[in-house]
Design an enzyme around this catalytic site. Structure first.
Site, mmCIF file in Angstrom:
data_model
loop_
_atom_site.group_PDB
_atom_site.id
_atom_site.type_symbol
_atom_site.label_atom_id
_atom_site.label_comp_id
_atom_site.label_asym_id
_atom_site.label_seq_id
_atom_site.Cartn_x
_atom_site.Cartn_y
_atom_site.Cartn_z
ATOM 1 N N GLY A 8 7.374 0.942 1.225
ATOM 2 C CA GLY A 8 7.229 0.501 -0.174
ATOM 3 C C GLY A 8 8.307 1.223 -1.038
ATOM 4 O O GLY A 8 8.681 0.507 -1.873
ATOM 5 N N ASP A 31 14.201 1.065 8.321
ATOM 6 C CA ASP A 31 13.573 0.266 7.087
ATOM 7 C C ASP A 31 14.287 -0.638 6.179
ATOM 8 O O ASP A 31 14.323 -1.549 5.566
ATOM 9 C CB ASP A 31 12.717 1.203 6.218
ATOM 10 C CG ASP A 31 11.898 2.146 6.860
ATOM 11 O OD1 ASP A 31 11.780 1.806 8.147
ATOM 12 O OD2 ASP A 31 11.166 2.902 6.505
ATOM 13 N N GLY A 43 3.322 3.995 5.325
ATOM 14 C CA GLY A 43 4.258 3.693 6.500
ATOM 15 C C GLY A 43 4.641 2.351 6.265
ATOM 16 O O GLY A 43 5.068 1.747 7.457
ATOM 17 N N PRO A 46 0.855 -1.133 0.046
ATOM 18 C CA PRO A 46 0.030 0.150 -0.012
ATOM 19 C C PRO A 46 0.819 1.230 0.038
ATOM 20 O O PRO A 46 1.696 1.398 0.812
ATOM 21 C CB PRO A 46 -0.749 -0.122 1.382
ATOM 22 C CG PRO A 46 -0.799 -1.545 1.529
ATOM 23 C CD PRO A 46 0.424 -2.108 1.296
ATOM 24 N N ARG A 47 0.433 2.300 -0.943
ATOM 25 C CA ARG A 47 1.316 3.285 -1.141
ATOM 26 C C ARG A 47 1.110 4.434 -0.042
ATOM 27 O O ARG A 47 0.012 4.468 0.691
ATOM 28 C CB ARG A 47 1.158 3.950 -2.471
ATOM 29 C CG ARG A 47 1.427 3.231 -3.700
ATOM 30 C CD ARG A 47 2.835 3.068 -3.730
ATOM 31 N NE ARG A 47 3.553 4.412 -3.956
ATOM 32 C CZ ARG A 47 3.586 4.799 -5.241
ATOM 33 N NH1 ARG A 47 3.072 4.384 -6.342
ATOM 34 N NH2 ARG A 47 4.106 5.881 -5.537
ATOM 35 N N ALA A 84 11.519 -0.693 -0.363
ATOM 36 C CA ALA A 84 11.465 -2.177 -0.997
ATOM 37 C C ALA A 84 11.804 -2.288 -2.349
ATOM 38 O O ALA A 84 12.731 -3.125 -2.766
ATOM 39 C CB ALA A 84 10.058 -2.446 -0.563
#
Length: 445
Positions: A218, A264, A215, A211-212, A221
């Site tokens: 994305g 992240d 948080g 999901p854009r 990734a």
């Protein structure tokens, strides 16, 4: 044997795996035109830069693998066995065409400690396999970055559709992320004296169901998957230590003006469940933090006294650069409240690891709530956003612990009573346009 003595026999082959497997060669039609050599002969391999990897060769005549050859994952030309004849091995010149490389990186959840990763703190995070981004790399004559039909769309049926796309997915797609990662990767090669042949071009494309603006990391990734593809493409996997790769990903995002810490990127490089310490002296000395893999079973209901982890998210774009800006300025200025709160957030991660190892679900829930409360005190309600705050409030109203997974847009929810409690929360979230999913922890990479 010298390469010049070998005739340019038109042998072609497929390399189904870039790292291992059996390479099947088609023997030249004119066997007489092929020189022979002992299986012990030294093979002169003309290949693209990268570390050698052993691979078994099997001839098209069905001969068992005869020799272990140091083969780099992607070669433009090879000199190697092409058939079987007499008491020796037949040799020839040919070309290798490599199958596409794909790398998949999962979304991430900041379990505890975020956002102290950007402030020399500690974090504990896990890979969320519910969602992922995949980057595909194929050899090509020129360098190509393929726009995603949705993420990088430039054509719309109406202004209403344009507005919806920008509201839910933001203004930017993944092409710029792949390009920035490729640029930073090339700069790393220049800085370290790693030679890349000028003819080694590729095409990169991507797909993502993360999901854009939620948080869930994305963007990073896509960057992490791009870096993994490039390392495999050039056979440089063991040239870049695992602990240094998150810094490469972070540098790519920094080049785009994305404000973030290392958390992240670490979890998306390592996968699984990881404890991280970004203590300043170690960072200054080594250029990276201390990263330790933890057993993902620590997050199972069996270890959490029947409790379960979930993610609650909404289509609510969040600009983490705006959210972080004022807090960083206050932290750099030495504001005592900001400094104390950020250290408290880092301590949540340290204490949370202990709670996980002891299977103390009540303490884990307390720390999740405390992590969020400290963040709220630093950032303020306006910066965090009304809908983000409402998600956390709804979860807490049902007796769950909750905090942001990242900078907003999604919340980590711990349901101490397990699935029945989660089902009640899901029924309350659905009318608000929110989705609650059971968190599935990704495997180590």
């Amino acid at each position: 044997m010298h390469a010049a003595s070998w005739p340019p026999a038109p042998a072609h082959c497929e390399l189904p795996s870039p790292t291992a497997g059996t390479l099947a060669l088609a023997a030249p039609e004119d066997d007489a035109a092929v020189a022979t050599a002992s299986s012990a002969a030294v093979i002169d391999l003309e290949s693209r830069s990268g570390n050698a990897r052993p691979i078994d060769f099997t001839t098209s005549h069905g001969v068992a693998p005869t020799t272990r050859l140091p083969l780099r994952p992607l070669c433009g030309t090879y000199l190697g066995p092409c058939g079987s004849g007499g008491n020796g091995r037949e040799w020839g010149r040919g070309s290798i065409r490599m199958a596409a490389i794909q790398e998949t990186v999962h979304a991430r959840v900041g379990l505890l400690g975020n956002p102290s990763d950007g402030y020399n703190g500690c974090c504990c995070s896990f890979s969320l396999s519910n969602f992922s981004a995949t980057v595909t790399c194929t050899p090509s004559s020129s360098l190509v970055f393929v726009p995603h039909p949705v993420g990088d769309s430039t054509e719309f049926s109406s202004l209403s559709q344009l507005k919806h796309k920008l509201d839910t997915q933001g203004f930017y797609g993944g092409v710029r992320l792949m390009q920035a990662t490729a640029k930073v990767f090339f700069e790393w090669c220049e800085r370290t004296g790693t030679h890349l042949p000028s003819s080694s071009n590729f095409t990169l494309s991507y797909n993502s169901d993360i999901p854009r603006q939620a948080g869930l990391s994305g963007s990073s990734a896509i960057c992490a998957a791009t870096l993994a593809c490039l390392l495999r493409f050039y056979g440089l996997g063991d040239r870049v230590p695992l602990q240094e790769r998150p810094g490469v990903v972070l540098a790519a995002e920094a080049a785009l003006g994305i404000t973030a810490g290392l958390q992240d990127r670490v979890i998306q490089v390592y996968g699984g469940l990881v404890a991280m310490d970004f203590e300043s002296a170690h960072m200054a000395a080594h250029g990276h933090g201390r990263y330790e893999r933890l057993d993902t079973a620590l997050l199972s209901p069996a270890r959490l006294q029947g409790g379960s982890l979930h993610v609650l998210y909404a289509d609510n774009p969040s600009d983490s650069g705006r959210v972080h800006a004022d807090v960083r300025a206050r932290w750099l200025a030495g504001d005592p409240v900001t400094r104390a709160c950020m250290e408290g957030v880092a301590q949540c991660a340290r204490d949370g690891r202990v709670a996980l190892e002891r299977g103390d679900a009540a303490e884990l829930a307390r720390l999740i709530d405390q992590n969020f409360d400290l963040r709220r005190r630093m950032f303020g309600d306006e910066a965090l956003g009304a809908e983000n705050l409402a998600m956390v409030a709804l979860a807490r109203s049902e007796g769950c612990a909750a905090k942001f997974t990242g900078s907003g847009g999604a919340a980590l929810v711990f349901c101490p009573q397990g699935q029945a409690q989660a089902a009640r929360l899901a029924s309350l979230a659905e009318p608000r346009g929110w989705v609650l999913v059971r968190a599935h922890v990704g495997k180590q990479r």
